[in-house]
Motif scaffolding. Structure first.
Motif, mmCIF file in Angstrom:
data_model
loop_
_atom_site.group_PDB
_atom_site.id
_atom_site.type_symbol
_atom_site.label_atom_id
_atom_site.label_comp_id
_atom_site.label_asym_id
_atom_site.label_seq_id
_atom_site.Cartn_x
_atom_site.Cartn_y
_atom_site.Cartn_z
ATOM 1 N N PHE A 140 -1.136 89.856 130.586
ATOM 2 C CA PHE A 140 -0.230 90.657 131.193
ATOM 3 C C PHE A 140 0.078 91.898 130.129
ATOM 4 N N PRO A 141 -0.670 92.935 130.359
ATOM 5 C CA PRO A 141 -0.433 94.083 129.409
ATOM 6 C C PRO A 141 0.711 94.641 129.211
ATOM 7 N N LYS A 142 1.061 95.080 128.080
ATOM 8 C CA LYS A 142 2.499 95.719 127.914
ATOM 9 C C LYS A 142 2.959 96.850 128.773
ATOM 10 N N LYS A 143 1.704 97.859 128.642
ATOM 11 C CA LYS A 143 1.702 98.810 129.680
ATOM 12 C C LYS A 143 0.243 99.031 130.276
ATOM 13 N N ARG A 144 -0.490 99.538 129.387
ATOM 14 C CA ARG A 144 -1.866 99.652 130.174
ATOM 15 C C ARG A 144 -2.749 98.797 129.741
ATOM 16 N N TYR A 145 -3.958 98.262 130.326
ATOM 17 C CA TYR A 145 -5.171 97.596 129.881
ATOM 18 C C TYR A 145 -6.204 98.647 129.965
ATOM 19 N N TRP B 164 -2.002 94.835 136.077
ATOM 20 C CA TRP B 164 -0.886 93.867 136.117
ATOM 21 C C TRP B 164 -1.411 92.483 135.407
ATOM 22 N N GLU C 186 -6.188 99.110 123.199
ATOM 23 C CA GLU C 186 -4.863 98.415 122.824
ATOM 24 C C GLU C 186 -4.995 97.161 122.183
ATOM 25 N N TYR D 28 -6.875 94.416 123.446
ATOM 26 C CA TYR D 28 -6.830 93.304 124.003
ATOM 27 C C TYR D 28 -8.441 93.152 124.276
#
Ligand SMILES: C[S@@+](CC[C@H](N)C(=O)[O-])C[C@H]1O[C@@H](n2cnc3c(N)ncnc32)[C@H](O)[C@@H]1O
Length: 318
Positions: free
Chosen positions: A233-238, A245, A303, A305
């Motif tokens: 669940f990314p903090k903001k963007r993935y 989401w 990011e 991820y």
């Protein structure tokens, strides 16, 4: 908009609810931001082309069918609909190299796909209709493509003004409206959609409602590698993509689909996404996959991820 199918199937679907959403969405099209798209749509008179090839490169129209004036207009029209995310297309001789090599996805789906002959099919998040055109080659009774993005509505309709395939229908509906077609579809495609929703399980349940018993569901999704059933669940963007989401592992995606009620759930493809499939082009001249990955370590997004994989699942409504 072609409303024929609504009349024909009015007893089988929630006709009034669909009409209501249609009415609201038609108001969207009146917005100033869509005026150029609307103008471009009508810039060349509609006619049924004698040349249609629904293959890897969807080819609609021969250059000789247009005057030299219309050829110039065509180039402008096609540029109005930039970015072309899905494709490739060839439109009256103009090659559109889209950001995604969408035939790669179709080639992975085709071996497991039920026959579409005479079937009712939904393509949720149909974009400019690339896959709808591929489906049309298999003689379905009806393909309803749903996508709430005005630019895609217009680019699809521009192509359809010349392809004139009567089985294809574009609705400005979202996945959240698909339950208005209860027990209606034989085959549902939900490709590139679930991770854009805050509640993927509810969306899968709505799809379930829309399908006939024994119907086939094809899900394709962004995902992350890993054996455990979990979602990032990314903090903001993935990978710089807003509105992302839950990004599941393959087993997590399978579990979502099973727990939404589907059976015979199985994976048929899973691999990391590469720039062979998604890259920036002159018809999609913006950042693409290469810019979304860490320049020093392509196993990570910018990011930090895990870099994106794509998972393909088939399932049935019991
Ligand atoms: C990542 S693209 C996937 C396109 C295509 N299905 C594919 O697999 O290549 C996501 C698409 O979903 C559309 N979309 C946005 N909101 C939606 C919604 N609520 N329901 C269905 N589609 C939506 C976007 O306009 C876009 O065309």
């Amino acid at each position: 908009m072609n409303t024929d199918y609504l009349k024909k199937y009015s007893k089988k679907i929630e006709h009034d609810a669909i009409q209501q959403v249609r009415f609201e969405r038609q108001q969207w099209l009146q917005r100033k931001s869509n005026h150029n798209y609307e103008k471009a749509l009508h810039a060349i008179p509609s006619f049924q082309t004698s040349h249609l090839a629904l293959e890897d490169i969807i080819s609609i129209g021969n250059p000789e069918e247009l005057s030299s004036e219309q050829q110039k207009t065509l180039q402008q029209v096609l540029e109005t609909y930039i970015p072309w995310r899905k494709g490739p297309f060839n439109v009256f001789g103009v090659s559109i190299d889209s950001e995604w090599q969408s035939h790669m996805k179709w080639d992975r789906v085709l071996p497991v796909l039920d026959s579409l002959e005479g079937k009712k099919v939904a393509d949720i998040g149909c974009n400019n209709g690339y896959y709808m055109f591929r489906m049309a080659a298999h003689n379905p009774e009806l393909v309803i493509g749903c996508d709430p993005t005005a630019r895609y509505y217009y680019s699809f309709h521009f192509l359809q003004r010349f392809a004139q395939l009567p089985c294809l229908h574009f609705e400005l509906l979202g996945i959240e409206h698909i339950h208005h077609y209860p027990s209606f579809f034989d085959t549902v495609f939900c490709m590139g959609i679930l991770y854009h929703h805050t509640d993927p399980i509810s969306m899968l349940r709505k799809i379930y409602t829309s399908m006939k018993p024994k119907g086939q569901l094809i899900v394709e999704s962004l995902g992350i590698p890993g054996e455990e059933s979990m979602a990032l669940f990314p903090k903001k963007r993935y990978a710089k993509v807003p509105g992302t989401w839950f990004v599941p592992t393959e087993s997590c995606l399978i579990n979502w689909i099973r727990r939404a009620g589907f059976r015979q759930v199985s994976s048929f493809f899973g691999k990391e996404l590469t720039t062979d499939e998604q890259r920036s082009t002159t018809w999609a001249p913006y950042e693409s996959l290469k810019d979304f990955l860490d320049p020093n370590d392509s196993s990570l997004t910018v990011e930090g991820y895990p870099a994106p994989w794509r998972f393909y699942i088939q399932a049935r409504k019991p």
